[in-house]
Design a protein around this motif. Structure first.
Motif, PDB file in Angstrom:
ATOM      1  N   ASP A 106       0.856  -1.187   0.000  1.00 25.94           N
ATOM      2  CA  ASP A 106       0.000   0.000   0.000  1.00 25.94           C
ATOM      3  C   ASP A 106       0.888   1.230   0.000  1.00 25.94           C
ATOM      4  OD1 ASP A 106      -2.503  -1.192  -0.077  1.00 25.94           O
ATOM      5  OD2 ASP A 106      -2.560  -1.486   2.087  1.00 25.94           O
ATOM      6  N   SER A 107       1.264   1.655  -1.187  1.00 24.71           N
ATOM      7  CA  SER A 107       2.194   2.775  -1.360  1.00 24.71           C
ATOM      8  C   SER A 107       1.901   3.441  -2.693  1.00 24.71           C
ATOM      9  CB  SER A 107       3.644   2.277  -1.325  1.00 24.71           C
ATOM     10  OG  SER A 107       3.865   1.324  -2.359  1.00 24.71           O
ATOM     11  N   GLN A 108       2.681   4.470  -3.010  1.00 27.07           N
ATOM     12  CA  GLN A 108       2.477   5.163  -4.283  1.00 27.07           C
ATOM     13  C   GLN A 108       2.689   4.216  -5.454  1.00 27.07           C
ATOM     14  OE1 GLN A 108       5.448   8.139  -3.519  1.00 27.07           O
ATOM     15  NE2 GLN A 108       3.973   9.625  -2.755  1.00 27.07           N
ATOM     16  N   ILE A 109       3.770   3.452  -5.410  1.00 28.96           N
ATOM     17  CA  ILE A 109       4.055   2.511  -6.493  1.00 28.96           C
ATOM     18  C   ILE A 109       3.000   1.410  -6.524  1.00 28.96           C
ATOM     19  CG2 ILE A 109       5.673   0.744  -7.271  1.00 28.96           C
ATOM     20  CD1 ILE A 109       7.946   2.552  -6.395  1.00 28.96           C
ATOM     21  N   GLY A 110       2.649   0.879  -5.351  1.00 26.39           N
ATOM     22  CA  GLY A 110       1.650  -0.181  -5.307  1.00 26.39           C
ATOM     23  C   GLY A 110       0.309   0.261  -5.868  1.00 26.39           C
ATOM     24  N   THR A 111      -0.089   1.494  -5.577  1.00 31.88           N
ATOM     25  CA  THR A 111      -1.360   2.011  -6.078  1.00 31.88           C
ATOM     26  C   THR A 111      -1.342   2.135  -7.598  1.00 31.88           C
ATOM     27  OG1 THR A 111      -1.711   3.244  -4.024  1.00 31.88           O
ATOM     28  CG2 THR A 111      -2.975   3.935  -5.949  1.00 31.88           C
ATOM     29  N   ALA A 112      -0.240   2.648  -8.147  1.00 30.74           N
ATOM     30  CA  ALA A 112      -0.131   2.785  -9.604  1.00 30.74           C
ATOM     31  C   ALA A 112      -0.123   1.419 -10.285  1.00 30.74           C
ATOM     32  CB  ALA A 112       1.131   3.568  -9.959  1.00 30.74           C
ATOM     33  N   LEU A 113       0.564   0.439  -9.696  1.00 34.64           N
ATOM     34  CA  LEU A 113       0.610  -0.902 -10.284  1.00 34.64           C
ATOM     35  C   LEU A 113      -0.763  -1.560 -10.265  1.00 34.64           C
ATOM     36  CD1 LEU A 113       3.952  -2.383  -8.890  1.00 34.64           C
ATOM     37  CD2 LEU A 113       3.496  -1.573 -11.205  1.00 34.64           C
ATOM     38  N   ARG A 114      -1.510  -1.396  -9.174  1.00 34.85           N
ATOM     39  CA  ARG A 114      -2.839  -2.002  -9.095  1.00 34.85           C
ATOM     40  C   ARG A 114      -3.791  -1.410 -10.125  1.00 34.85           C
ATOM     41  NH1 ARG A 114      -1.702  -2.108  -3.521  1.00 34.85           N
ATOM     42  NH2 ARG A 114      -2.734  -0.105  -3.180  1.00 34.85           N
ATOM     43  N   ALA A 115      -3.518  -0.169 -10.523  1.00 37.04           N
ATOM     44  CA  ALA A 115      -4.339   0.461 -11.567  1.00 37.04           C
ATOM     45  C   ALA A 115      -3.822   0.146 -12.966  1.00 37.04           C
ATOM     46  CB  ALA A 115      -4.377   1.969 -11.363  1.00 37.04           C
ATOM     47  N   ALA A 116      -2.831  -0.775 -13.065  1.00 36.47           N
ATOM     48  CA  ALA A 116      -2.287  -1.272 -14.337  1.00 36.47           C
ATOM     49  C   ALA A 116      -1.497  -0.225 -15.103  1.00 36.47           C
ATOM     50  CB  ALA A 116      -3.400  -1.843 -15.212  1.00 36.47           C
ATOM     51  N   HIS A 117      -0.988   0.798 -14.401  1.00 41.32           N
ATOM     52  CA  HIS A 117      -0.118   1.773 -15.056  1.00 41.32           C
ATOM     53  C   HIS A 117       1.309   1.236 -15.116  1.00 41.32           C
ATOM     54  CE1 HIS A 117      -2.718   5.393 -15.285  1.00 41.32           C
ATOM     55  NE2 HIS A 117      -3.314   4.868 -14.228  1.00 41.32           N
ATOM     56  N   PRO A 118       2.032   1.460 -16.198  1.00 44.37           N
ATOM     57  CA  PRO A 118       3.473   1.204 -16.171  1.00 44.37           C
ATOM     58  C   PRO A 118       4.108   2.093 -15.102  1.00 44.37           C
ATOM     59  CG  PRO A 118       2.703   1.617 -18.416  1.00 44.37           C
ATOM     60  CD  PRO A 118       1.573   1.974 -17.500  1.00 44.37           C
ATOM     61  N   CYS A 119       5.073   1.570 -14.384  1.00 51.59           N
ATOM     62  CA  CYS A 119       5.608   2.302 -13.243  1.00 51.59           C
ATOM     63  C   CYS A 119       7.130   2.259 -13.244  1.00 51.59           C
ATOM     64  CB  CYS A 119       5.066   1.718 -11.946  1.00 51.59           C
ATOM     65  SG  CYS A 119       5.231   2.815 -10.530  1.00 51.59           S
ATOM     66  N   TYR A 120       7.725   3.419 -12.961  1.00 50.58           N
ATOM     67  CA  TYR A 120       9.183   3.555 -12.913  1.00 50.58           C
ATOM     68  C   TYR A 120       9.559   4.282 -11.624  1.00 50.58           C
ATOM     69  CZ  TYR A 120       9.071   2.217 -17.830  1.00 50.58           C
ATOM     70  OH  TYR A 120       8.875   1.538 -19.001  1.00 50.58           O
ATOM     71  N   PHE A 121      10.818   4.141 -11.274  1.00 49.65           N
ATOM     72  CA  PHE A 121      11.300   4.716 -10.024  1.00 49.65           C
ATOM     73  C   PHE A 121      12.681   5.309 -10.251  1.00 49.65           C
ATOM     74  CE2 PHE A 121      13.574   4.395  -5.965  1.00 49.65           C
ATOM     75  CZ  PHE A 121      12.687   5.038  -5.110  1.00 49.65           C
ATOM     76  N   ILE A 122      12.868   6.552  -9.808  1.00 49.19           N
ATOM     77  CA  ILE A 122      14.176   7.202  -9.889  1.00 49.19           C
ATOM     78  C   ILE A 122      14.792   7.174  -8.497  1.00 49.19           C
ATOM     79  CG2 ILE A 122      15.395   9.360 -10.315  1.00 49.19           C
ATOM     80  CD1 ILE A 122      13.388  10.004 -12.472  1.00 49.19           C
ATOM     81  N   GLY A 123      15.882   6.432  -8.363  1.00 51.23           N
ATOM     82  CA  GLY A 123      16.591   6.317  -7.096  1.00 51.23           C
ATOM     83  C   GLY A 123      18.026   6.794  -7.236  1.00 51.23           C
ATOM     84  N   PHE A 124      18.847   6.462  -6.248  1.00 56.27           N
ATOM     85  CA  PHE A 124      20.222   6.954  -6.259  1.00 56.27           C
ATOM     86  C   PHE A 124      21.096   6.047  -5.408  1.00 56.27           C
ATOM     87  CE2 PHE A 124      17.214   9.388  -3.771  1.00 56.27           C
ATOM     88  CZ  PHE A 124      17.640   9.190  -2.462  1.00 56.27           C
ATOM     89  N   HIS A 125      22.373   6.089  -5.681  1.00 55.39           N
ATOM     90  CA  HIS A 125      23.362   5.304  -4.953  1.00 55.39           C
ATOM     91  C   HIS A 125      23.814   6.066  -3.708  1.00 55.39           C
ATOM     92  CE1 HIS A 125      23.665   2.367  -8.196  1.00 55.39           C
ATOM     93  NE2 HIS A 125      23.698   3.379  -9.051  1.00 55.39           N
ATOM     94  N   PRO A 126      24.458   5.364  -2.744  1.00 56.34           N
ATOM     95  CA  PRO A 126      24.785   5.998  -1.454  1.00 56.34           C
ATOM     96  C   PRO A 126      25.758   7.164  -1.545  1.00 56.34           C
ATOM     97  CG  PRO A 126      24.914   3.604  -1.296  1.00 56.34           C
ATOM     98  CD  PRO A 126      24.763   3.927  -2.739  1.00 56.34           C
ATOM     99  N   GLU A 127      26.701   7.087  -2.484  1.00 58.12           N
ATOM    100  CA  GLU A 127      27.728   8.122  -2.549  1.00 58.12           C
ATOM    101  C   GLU A 127      27.647   8.865  -3.873  1.00 58.12           C
ATOM    102  OE1 GLU A 127      31.608   6.904  -1.535  1.00 58.12           O
ATOM    103  OE2 GLU A 127      31.015   5.829   0.277  1.00 58.12           O
ATOM    104  N   PRO A 128      27.757  10.178  -3.849  1.00 59.20           N
ATOM    105  CA  PRO A 128      27.685  10.952  -5.089  1.00 59.20           C
ATOM    106  C   PRO A 128      28.931  10.755  -5.941  1.00 59.20           C
ATOM    107  CG  PRO A 128      28.271  12.381  -3.265  1.00 59.20           C
ATOM    108  CD  PRO A 128      27.976  11.035  -2.664  1.00 59.20           C
ATOM    109  N   VAL A 129      28.787  10.971  -7.230  1.00 61.39           N
ATOM    110  CA  VAL A 129      29.939  10.977  -8.132  1.00 61.39           C
ATOM    111  C   VAL A 129      30.767  12.221  -7.824  1.00 61.39           C
ATOM    112  CG1 VAL A 129      30.660  11.152 -10.543  1.00 61.39           C
ATOM    113  CG2 VAL A 129      28.712   9.703  -9.913  1.00 61.39           C
ATOM    114  N   PRO A 130      32.084  12.092  -7.698  1.00 63.48           N
ATOM    115  CA  PRO A 130      32.908  13.283  -7.414  1.00 63.48           C
ATOM    116  C   PRO A 130      32.632  14.402  -8.413  1.00 63.48           C
ATOM    117  CG  PRO A 130      34.229  11.298  -7.210  1.00 63.48           C
ATOM    118  CD  PRO A 130      32.902  10.863  -7.763  1.00 63.48           C
ATOM    119  N   GLY A 131      32.328  15.568  -7.879  1.00 59.91           N
ATOM    120  CA  GLY A 131      32.105  16.731  -8.734  1.00 59.91           C
ATOM    121  C   GLY A 131      30.687  16.910  -9.226  1.00 59.91           C
TER     122      GLY A 131
END
Length: 765
Positions: A106-131
């Motif tokens: 029961d979340s934003q992604i779960g709600t979109a998936l239950r409505a049969a929408h294609p779903c994507y997620f933008i995440g990130f790694h723990p450490e930034p790229v230098p600069g």
């Protein structure tokens, strides 16, 4: 006979239960610490509960950064409807790692998936790229969203982007730079007007002033050897509610240890994931946003000279905030509208659609992780996203109410709630609470003090600190941070925790929970309530002291004069609305172009005009009417249907025509509908759409009667003179004209409605 209480037995039972719960609590904390260590070893991947795959890695881009695009794999039981617009969820990079938008079913992604929408997620790694910089991050996110749009080029609409907290203002900034990139934007718990708030309730906005501005962020970055530890942001968050941080969170686990452990560990997996930012990133955020408040006032200018102006956004914007949110109160979530606009007409002139929904009590984290929010508000956002995309430009409040299963149009509503979009004015935003000019002068003083302190630090202290801080020193400071240390302390690394696992297994085999009516258990709850109350009292006293101290310092006329502020009344401390002469000229040109198409169109354009005219008295937009229009569209062959983006353009142009010159737009209806059948159809279809929300009232029928009179031509039946349209401003009211209209249209209406009903299914498009 009733059983008499036995204090000795109650005390013994409670003692056994309390000791067992204490051992089980230590075991959960041990598992939490081991989970923290294991998650770190794995590279702290997103804590999504949904299967996913990497589509793009930002570290491989021309201007690399630590962001990534994931595709959420659909539920095989539901599948994916590729005709539906995709959803892209962007999580905040504000101390913790990614995944809160999909932490549980029961979340934003779960709600979109239950409505049969294609779903994507933008995440990130723990450490930034230098600069890497915030600009690099924005370019990566633009690349990701553009890629999603290309993957779903045949979907009914551009990607809907959800930005949580920090990600919300980042998505807004990106949409201002790339207005053609995305469809509707949902910003949840996102601060955009950082000085806004109400005295006595929003103390966090004062901290920048009491800390002397943004120089502390620069210091923390230098102590991290050029990288800022997200644990500092977590610390600021936890200080806001000491009762929850120091007591309620752990006590609730202890009190419900038999059932609460799994949920607690799931949340802690995300809560304990401390991520890093480059020094440039956090300094830009604190300088430009938190202290400078430059986002909503057009004060951010890129290195190539482009000004970031939120008025350039063309995507519909849905703002979700809560009165229970002490991080982003509604004033900070919506104050940017007052910063940018003088009236709703200005919003319309920019072709902007702004919708807001306010929850009464949910806290900041609950906006993203609460299951009840996902099942109600988020579900309604997803279900009505196409309607939001079609709303005429303006300002609306999204009102969600329980569905009446016996009410009109109940079969048109899929969920348990019905949604309306009620027009609002800027006065409705002001009524939530705004700063006085004196308040803004205080914050403007803070901004200038911050620049001075940052300049002093950069010139005299930074070179020395950077000389002595090495990477091993920075790593040692991060490891010994109290927020990390607590996880190591209660992990297997602590030899004193070694026997806890065996003790916990033994306790679970011989568990003896106490009865709910145990007197000592009730006393335990009372003691807990007293502790919470005392910590809340401390918080109230602390917050009021912070506010008084802030105002005492920064209301000083001497200090304001020393930093260069002119006396009150001679200089506005915050930027006024900037007039864009080039845009004004564009508006005039655009208005002329729209007016030139006054007589162009057919049944589709005529129906929109009639609906706008008939609904103008009530003003609000009901989802049932939208679903009826969608049914009408689906009644025709797919080859004859316009794509949603074209429908949106047609709809908006017709609405603008009605706003520019309603009388002329309505008078042109006969030219849009040259044959008698189409004229009968438009009235019948309009009545069908209007009736989906309930029986038509006298005013609506009166307006439909006016439409019939207009379509009758220069002379009505039996030689009667056609009725004039009720003026938009002034003139006789519709109610007063209703009787006259009714007499003139009763004979005609009775025959035309029957004919129209027969022909509507074959003529409307």
């Amino acid at each position: 006979m009733p059983v008499l209480p036995n204090p000795v037995q109650d005390a013994f039972d409670y003692g056994v239960d309390a000791m067992q719960r204490w051992i089980l609590l230590l075991d959960v904390l041990r598992r939490r610490g081991d989970q923290f260590i294991e998650h770190s070893k794995q590279g702290k991947p997103p804590v999504l509960t949904f299967s996913n795959e990497i589509v793009m890695d930002g570290r491989t881009l021309k201007r690399p950064c630590n962001y990534m695009l994931l595709r959420i794999l659909p539920d095989p039981a539901v599948g994916t409807d590729l005709t539906k617009r995709p959803f892209v969820v962007v999580d905040p990079r504000a101390g913790h790692g990614p995944g809160i938008g999909g932490l549980k079913p029961d979340s934003q992604i779960g709600t979109a998936l239950r409505a049969a929408h294609p779903c994507y997620f933008i995440g990130f790694h723990p450490e930034p790229v230098p600069g890497q910089t915030l600009t690099d991050v924005g370019m990566a996110e633009a690349t990701f969203i553009e890629h999603v749009g290309k993957l779903h080029a045949n979907a009914n609409g551009k990607p809907c982007v959800i930005g949580n907290c920090q990600a919300g203002w980042a998505v807004m900034a990106l949409s201002a730079v790339r207005p053609d990139l995305m469809g509707p934007i949902i910003i949840a718990g996102s601060p955009l007007s950082y000085w806004a708030g109400v005295k006595g309730r929003n103390p966090m906005r004062y901290l920048g002033g009491l800390y002397g501005g943004a120089w502390l962020a620069a210091l923390a970055s230098d102590l991290g050897n050029g990288r800022f530890d997200g644990a500092h942001l977590v610390s600021n968050f936890e200080k806001l509610d000491p009762a929850n941080t120091y007591w309620k969170k752990t006590y609730n686990l202890y009190a419900s240890i038999d059932t609460e452990g799994p949920r607690y560990l799931d949340f802690e997996k995300w809560w304990s994931g401390f991520f890093l930012l480059n020094g440039e990133e956090i300094e830009t955020i604190t300088d430009e946003l938190f202290v400078g408040n430059k986002l909503s006032t057009g004060g951010i200018v890129s290195k190539d000279g482009h000004r970031l102006d939120l008025r350039n956004i063309r995507s519909p914007i849905l703002v979700f905030a809560s009165w229970g949110d002490n991080i982003t109160p509604p004033q900070q979530a919506l104050g940017w509208i007052l910063d940018l606009y003088d009236s709703v007409d200005e919003i319309r002139s920019r072709e902007q659609t702004i919708v807001y929904n306010l929850h009464q009590d949910i806290g900041h984290l609950g906006i993203f992780v609460s299951g009840r929010i996902a099942r109600k508000e988020t579900a309604e956002f997803v279900e009505n996203i196409d309607l939001i995309d079609l709303l005429p430009p303006g300002l609306y409040e999204m009102v969600i109410q329980p569905k009446d299963t016996a009410g009109p149009g109940a079969d048109l509503i899929a969920g348990n709630y019905i949604t309306r979009f009620e027009p609002r004015t800027l006065d409705d935003i002001r009524a939530m609470g705004t700063n006085t000019p004196e308040d803004d002068r205080c914050f403007a003083t803070v901004s200038r003090i911050s620049d001075i302190n940052k300049g002093l630090y950069t010139t005299f202290a930074r070179p020395w600190i950077r000389t002595f801080v090495t990477e091993p020193t920075a790593q040692w400071l991060r490891l010994t941070n109290s927020h990390r240390a607590q996880y190591y302390l209660f992990s297997h690394l602590n030899p004193f925790m070694a026997p806890i696992e065996q003790f916990a297994d033994l306790v679970r085999e011989n568990r003896r929970p106490v009865q709910a009516d145990n007197a000592f258990l009730k006393a335990q709850a009372q003691v807990s309530d007293a502790i919470v109350q005392s910590l809340d009292n401390f918080r109230h006293q602390r917050d009021s002291t912070v506010e008084r101290l802030f105002l005492d310092i920064y209301q000083s006329p001497l200090l304001q004069a020393l930093v260069g502020l002119a006396p009150p009344g001679e200089e506005a401390p915050s930027p006024s609305h900037v007039r864009d002469e080039a845009f004004d000229a564009l508006i005039e040109k655009r208005t002329a172009e729209i007016k030139s198409r006054m007589n162009e169109g057919g049944l589709r354009e005529a129906l929109i005009r009639v609906l706008v005219y008939a609904r103008r008295i009530k003003g609000g937009v009901d989802e049932r009417a939208f679903h009826t229009l969608r049914q009408l569209r689906n009644e025709y062959p797919e080859a004859e249907r316009l794509p949603l983006n074209q429908i949106r353009a047609v709809f908006r142009e017709q609405v603008f025509l009605m706003l520019i010159d309603e009388a002329a737009a309505m008078a042109a209806l006969p030219r849009l509908l040259p044959d008698q059948k189409s004229r009968l159809d438009v009235v019948a279809l309009a009545e069908r759409v209007l009736a989906s929300s309930g029986p038509l009232d006298d005013e609506q029928r009166a307006r439909l009667g006016e439409v019939e009179a207009i379509l009758a031509g220069d002379e009505g039946e039996d030689g009667e003179t056609p009725l004039r349209i009720v003026p938009r401003n002034g003139g006789s009211s519709v109610t007063e004209a209703a009787a006259e209209i009714s007499r003139a249209t009763t004979r005609r209406h009775a025959g035309s409605t029957a004919k129209a009903a027969e022909s509507s299914s074959s003529k409307a498009k």
